[in-house]
Design an enzyme around this catalytic site. Structure first.
Site, mmCIF file in Angstrom:
data_model
loop_
_atom_site.group_PDB
_atom_site.id
_atom_site.type_symbol
_atom_site.label_atom_id
_atom_site.label_comp_id
_atom_site.label_asym_id
_atom_site.label_seq_id
_atom_site.Cartn_x
_atom_site.Cartn_y
_atom_site.Cartn_z
ATOM 1 N N LYS A 177 0.850 -1.195 0.000
ATOM 2 C CA LYS A 177 0.000 0.000 0.000
ATOM 3 C C LYS A 177 0.887 1.248 0.000
ATOM 4 C CE LYS A 177 -1.779 2.894 2.915
ATOM 5 N NZ LYS A 177 -1.830 4.074 2.048
ATOM 6 N N GLU A 252 10.106 1.563 10.202
ATOM 7 C CA GLU A 252 11.060 2.632 9.854
ATOM 8 C C GLU A 252 10.340 3.942 10.122
ATOM 9 O OE1 GLU A 252 14.126 2.200 8.857
ATOM 10 O OE2 GLU A 252 14.047 0.040 8.550
ATOM 11 N N CYS A 286 13.516 11.329 6.154
ATOM 12 C CA CYS A 286 13.495 10.764 7.513
ATOM 13 C C CYS A 286 14.864 10.936 8.177
ATOM 14 C CB CYS A 286 13.080 9.313 7.476
ATOM 15 S SG CYS A 286 13.983 8.386 6.246
ATOM 16 N N GLU A 385 10.448 15.909 15.386
ATOM 17 C CA GLU A 385 10.666 15.843 13.938
ATOM 18 C C GLU A 385 9.754 16.869 13.269
ATOM 19 O OE1 GLU A 385 9.136 12.431 11.587
ATOM 20 O OE2 GLU A 385 11.168 12.327 10.784
#
Ligand code: NAD
Length: 481
Positions: A177, A252, A286, A385
């Site tokens: 997906k 991840e 990331c 983040e």
């Protein structure tokens, strides 16, 4: 305008059971370029069932046969490289040169796991020394089974390659997906599966969002393992769902990676790597090195150099030659980053360059590159983040302080060290809590090396032999010689 209402299940494009549709936008023109089905749990059931039907044959194909299919994926992506590079740039907003790097990374990944599939066959049945004359132990590596693969929008075709290639090499069948924000590039994988004659049900592609497909896939009883790349919020929800049925997960997740610039660093190179580490892909990486720790002896000149370089960046059409930075992927992502800029103002952060300092192109979800200095370690901008072109910097008095502050984070995905001494850079690198540490280097991610984080950056490793192991179960056969 494309209306994508079909799912790729069992080597056929079948109409989704969903009635909801989501817009797919070109982030530079802000135009809706396609509508995509939000997906439906019954689509997930059908795809998982197809993957189960395909599993018995696929898991017993030889490693060299599976390797040949993976080579064929790499060949087909190579043939379509230019078209897919443009499509990825158009859908994500990344500049063309960056999209080309992505394509090459994806191709290298399929190629690498073609080799790993062949190598796996040679490893089967290896003798494990147990020190007994009359009894022998041998190790085998079986595929985990049917795997669910869920990917984000920041590196289309790359994050899916890092999962799909090792999964197929291992003998697993898969339901992928991709992100509903960037679903267009991954459609090519279904076309390629048909083109290369991949057996039906080995690879299934479901379009949709978290509610329509992601969450139902994450909790599906027929999924033996989920490999997820994306936010911590969703990754943690997936882990909870997997715990209910003791299924495996590979995660991840986010990062808040540091870049350490020591006083003996070459100033020009340090500036190169700081810039690339945070402003590549408009900061939507990331592994973005979003915390700069610079030795106080070289801090002021580095900030001045970074300000010049920020001013020299050309923001514009990602498809145009000469553009350095494209828009953010979506209005939503830009708003999320802008909220942090509001917090910075409330916190009174010291600005070197901020998002208000320049005129932006007329259309597109642009956000100008931003740099704050002397950011307190308690600041939310230092700790969370942001996932945009926002760099937070502070100076340090020593190597020890640099390492201490670098490790003072909930995350541990990556880090960069810049120093005039290779020996010193290695010494610092060994002390950093991260899955990947670059020193005096750009962020290279060769498929032979592992990828993944410690602490809240995730669980497990992708790429390299570790990325293959994630889709394998070790089994030992022990008995008389
Ligand atoms: P996201 O978590 O919002 O979405 C990721 C994927 O999960 C999408 O396909 C989405 O549709 C799906 N999803 C949403 N809700 C779900 C649910 N409840 N159950 C299952 N699936 C669901 O992340 P994003 O905004 O697409 O990507 C940005 C994030 O990804 C950042 O935090 C970034 O750090 C992370 N990321 C990490 C890596 C890495 O290698 N560690 C790489 C790229 C991105």
């Amino acid at each position: 305008m494309q209306r994508l209402d079909k799912q790729f299940i069992d080597n056929q494009w079948v109409t989704s059971a969903a009635t909801r549709f989501l817009p797919v936008t070109n982030p530079f023109t802000e135009q809706v370029v396609a509508e995509v089905t939000a997906g439906d749990p019954t689509d997930v059931d059908a795809a998982v069932a197809a993957a189960h039907r395909a599993l018995p044959d696929w898991r017993t194909t030889s490693g060299s046969q599976r390797g040949a299919y993976l080579d064929a994926f790499a060949d087909a992506l190579t043939r379509r490289r230019e078209e897919l590079t443009r499509l990825s740039s158009l859908n994500n907003g990344k500049v063309l040169a960056e999209a080309a790097i992505d394509l090459d990374d994806a191709i290298a990944c399929y190629r690498y796991y073609a080799g790993q599939a062949r190598h796996l066959e040679q490893r089967q049945g290896a003798i494990v020394p147990i020190g007994m004359d009359s009894v022998e132990a041998r190790s085998y590596h079986d595929p985990v089974g049917v795997v669910g693969l869920i990917t984000p929008w920041n590196f289309p075709l790359v994050t899916s390659a890092w999962k799909l290639a090792p999964a197929l090499a291992a003998g697993c069948t898969a339901v992928l997906k991709p992100s509903e924000v960037t679903p267009l590039p991954e459609l090519a994988l279904a076309d390629i599966a048909l083109e290369i004659g991949l057996p039906a049900g080995v690879f299934n592609l479901l379009l949709g969002d978290g509610d329509g497909v992601g969450a139902p896939l994450g909790r599906h009883a027929g999924i033996d393992k989920i490999s997820f790349t994306g936010s911590n919020r969703v990754g943690e929800a997936i882990m909870h769902a997997a715990a209910d049925r003791t299924a495996g997960v590979a995660l991840e997740l986010g990062g808040k990676s540091p870049i350490l610039v020591m006083e003996d660093a070459d100033p020009g190179q340090a500036a190169d790597w700081v810039m690339a580490g945070i402003y590549f892909n408009a900061g939507q990486i990331c592994s973005a090195t979003s915390r700069l720790l610079v030795h106080e002896a070289v801090a002021d000149p580095l900030y001045a150099e970074l300000a010049n370089r920020i001013d020299a960046l050309t923001l514009g059409d990602p498809l145009a030659a000469g553009t350095d930075m494209g828009p953010m992927v979506s209005a939503r992502q830009r708003e999320a980053v802008q909220r942090y800029l509001g917090i910075a103002e409330q916190e009174g952060l010291r600005v070197v360059r901020d998002a208000r300092h320049r005129t932006l192109p007329g259309t597109g979800y642009f956000l100008a590159p931003t740099l704050y200095r002397d950011v307190p370690v308690e600041s939310r901008l230092w700790r969370e983040e942001i996932f945009g072109p926002v760099l937070c910097a502070r100076s340090v008095a020593s190597e020890t302080e640099a390492v201490e502050l670098a490790n003072d984070s909930d995350f541990g995905l990556a880090a960069t060290v810049v120093s005039g001494s290779v020996e010193r850079a290695r010494r610092i690198g060994r002390q950093l809590q991260a899955g990947s540490v670059w020193f005096n280097s750009e962020q290279l991610v060769p498929p032979e090396t592992g990828w993944g984080g410690v602490k809240r950056s995730g669980i497990g490793r992708e790429l390299g032999p570790w990325g293959l192991s994630a889709y394998l179960e070790v089994k030992h056969l022990i008995g008389p010689v």
